[in-house]
Design a protein around this motif. Structure first.
Motif, short mmCIF file in Angstrom:
data_model
loop_
_atom_site.label_atom_id
_atom_site.label_comp_id
_atom_site.label_asym_id
_atom_site.label_seq_id
_atom_site.Cartn_x
_atom_site.Cartn_y
_atom_site.Cartn_z
N ILE A 265 8.97 -1.63 -8.05
CA ILE A 265 9.00 -1.45 -6.42
C ILE A 265 7.42 -0.19 -6.09
O ILE A 265 6.46 -0.32 -5.24
CB ILE A 265 9.72 -0.96 -5.96
N THR A 266 7.46 0.51 -6.95
CA THR A 266 6.59 1.95 -6.32
C THR A 266 5.11 1.19 -7.41
O THR A 266 3.73 1.06 -5.87
CB THR A 266 6.27 2.96 -7.84
N GLU A 267 5.30 0.02 -7.76
CA GLU A 267 3.43 -0.70 -8.53
C GLU A 267 2.96 -1.08 -7.22
O GLU A 267 2.18 -1.26 -7.50
CB GLU A 267 3.62 -1.13 -9.37
N VAL A 268 4.50 -1.81 -6.49
CA VAL A 268 4.08 -2.78 -6.02
C VAL A 268 3.52 -2.05 -4.22
O VAL A 268 2.25 -2.62 -3.69
CB VAL A 268 5.30 -3.19 -4.92
N ILE B 178 -1.00 -2.67 -2.90
CA ILE B 178 -1.98 -1.97 -1.68
C ILE B 178 -2.54 -1.05 -1.02
O ILE B 178 -2.72 -0.39 -0.16
CB ILE B 178 -0.68 -2.54 -1.37
N GLY B 179 -2.66 0.23 -2.27
CA GLY B 179 -3.75 1.43 -1.31
C GLY B 179 -2.81 2.04 -1.65
O GLY B 179 -3.47 3.40 -1.28
N VAL B 180 -1.38 2.37 -1.38
CA VAL B 180 -0.20 3.95 -1.46
C VAL B 180 -0.23 4.65 -2.32
O VAL B 180 0.27 4.21 -3.75
CB VAL B 180 1.07 3.25 -0.84
N PRO B 181 -0.42 5.39 -2.73
CA PRO B 181 -0.41 6.48 -3.83
C PRO B 181 1.00 7.09 -4.48
O PRO B 181 2.24 7.19 -4.07
CB PRO B 181 -0.60 8.00 -3.60
N ALA B 182 0.83 6.32 -6.02
CA ALA B 182 2.40 6.21 -6.00
C ALA B 182 3.45 7.54 -6.65
O ALA B 182 4.42 6.82 -5.83
CB ALA B 182 2.61 5.76 -7.74
N GLY B 183 2.95 8.65 -5.92
CA GLY B 183 3.26 9.77 -6.25
C GLY B 183 4.24 9.97 -5.27
O GLY B 183 5.37 10.82 -5.24
N ARG C 299 3.18 -8.71 3.68
CA ARG C 299 3.12 -9.97 2.88
C ARG C 299 3.53 -9.94 1.28
O ARG C 299 4.42 -9.62 0.80
CB ARG C 299 2.62 -10.70 3.63
N ARG C 300 2.56 -8.38 0.92
CA ARG C 300 2.53 -7.59 0.02
C ARG C 300 3.80 -7.35 -0.39
O ARG C 300 4.49 -7.40 -1.62
CB ARG C 300 1.38 -7.13 -0.44
N ILE C 301 4.27 -6.88 0.29
CA ILE C 301 5.43 -5.65 -0.15
C ILE C 301 6.79 -6.14 -0.30
O ILE C 301 7.66 -6.44 -0.88
CB ILE C 301 5.58 -4.80 1.20
N GLY D 271 6.12 -8.73 -2.83
CA GLY D 271 5.34 -7.95 -4.48
C GLY D 271 7.71 -7.66 -4.81
O GLY D 271 8.42 -7.18 -6.36
N ILE D 272 7.88 -7.28 -3.81
CA ILE D 272 9.67 -6.48 -4.25
C ILE D 272 10.34 -7.46 -4.46
O ILE D 272 11.42 -7.21 -5.40
CB ILE D 272 9.72 -5.86 -3.05
N THR D 273 10.77 -8.75 -3.55
CA THR D 273 11.49 -9.92 -4.09
C THR D 273 11.11 -10.59 -5.69
O THR D 273 12.43 -10.67 -6.49
CB THR D 273 11.13 -10.98 -2.97
N GLU D 274 10.05 -9.76 -6.23
CA GLU D 274 9.29 -10.12 -7.35
C GLU D 274 10.22 -9.57 -8.48
O GLU D 274 10.39 -10.06 -9.62
CB GLU D 274 7.72 -10.65 -7.86
#
Lengths: 67, 67, 67, 67, 67, 67
Positions: B24-27, B31-36, C18-20, C23-26
């Motif tokens: 989920i963090t990678e998702v 899209i450009g949100v910092p993982a931290g 859409r990507r969230i 992505g989370i579903t995947e």
């Protein structure tokens, strides 16, 4: 109204919970909300179930003390 | 930001939890949100406490395996 | 099962949402949970309503871009 | 950690929100949790969507003032 | 106690909300919980923000009627 | 859709849970929502973790019976 859900790591002391509940209630009382209307619900989460920056807190913060 | 609350049946393996948190963090990172900045909180719910279509999952889905 | 609640600042683009969701579903599909069973709910929160370290994000992070 | 979700009726002033965020953060700081780790998310709910004792707050509490 | 959070798509009628609130309160009253103690909070979510099986409900369920 | 999160004190009987799940599902069915689409998730909270009016329910309501 209001309802407050607090999510923390597991194993806060009963005294810490007491202070969270009374402290948050007071915050609302100070802005004019009747204290009797405030509900605070504390959810204790195992660190293994809490991720920060993609890592489990059980790894990343394993030495952090709980109040 | 963001905060993600995940509700699943109880007894996911630690490895499954690790993959949920990192995945989920990678998702968000993609899209450009910092993982931290991503917090993921996994809530494990007993099947007896989870209803689908009016029935407890402990009855309706009693043979479903958990990853 | 699972149900996922995502809390983000307001004004993510429809493409980002859409990507969230996909992505989370995947992430769950990859650990063996049927994709059709995954529900993802995105909650958009005004920055004025989101506090970090005691400050409103509308002040503290007023220049941060949203994807 | 911690994450705090606050549910209140719609139309709290920006000043009231600011005090809720800083006040709750301080409650945790006082028990030894680093202020920087506290996230507070305020959800504003229309009174029509909030039921107490089976009645909509838009009826039951229509004359109550919001801070 | 209890607190009930209901998540639905946006634009339920006021009459539907009224019935959700009174109906859920009655469910608790019938098992012996005082009706006056029941709080029900309805959250309305845009279909674009709700994913089922990896797709936005605004696509997948665009023709479904809301009560 | 809908997803319903129910927060109650710990130790409701399995029969009470069954009635909460079937009862809430029926409330939605009666306003035209397909029963099969209703998910109900019951969260059981220790009274020590639930504050009303600034006090822990384990003190304030220690003699209240659970159904």
């Amino acid at each position: 109204m209001p309802v407050v859900h607090v999510y923390v790591w597991r194993d806060f002391s009963s005294e810490a919970k007491r202070r969270i509940i009374s402290g948050i209630t007071e915050v609302f009382a100070e802005i004019g909300v009747p204290a009797g209307a405030v509900e605070v619900i504390i959810h204790e989460i195992p660190r293994e179930n809490w991720g920060v920056g993609g890592e489990q807190a059980s790894e990343k913060f394993k030495d952090v003390q709980i109040p």
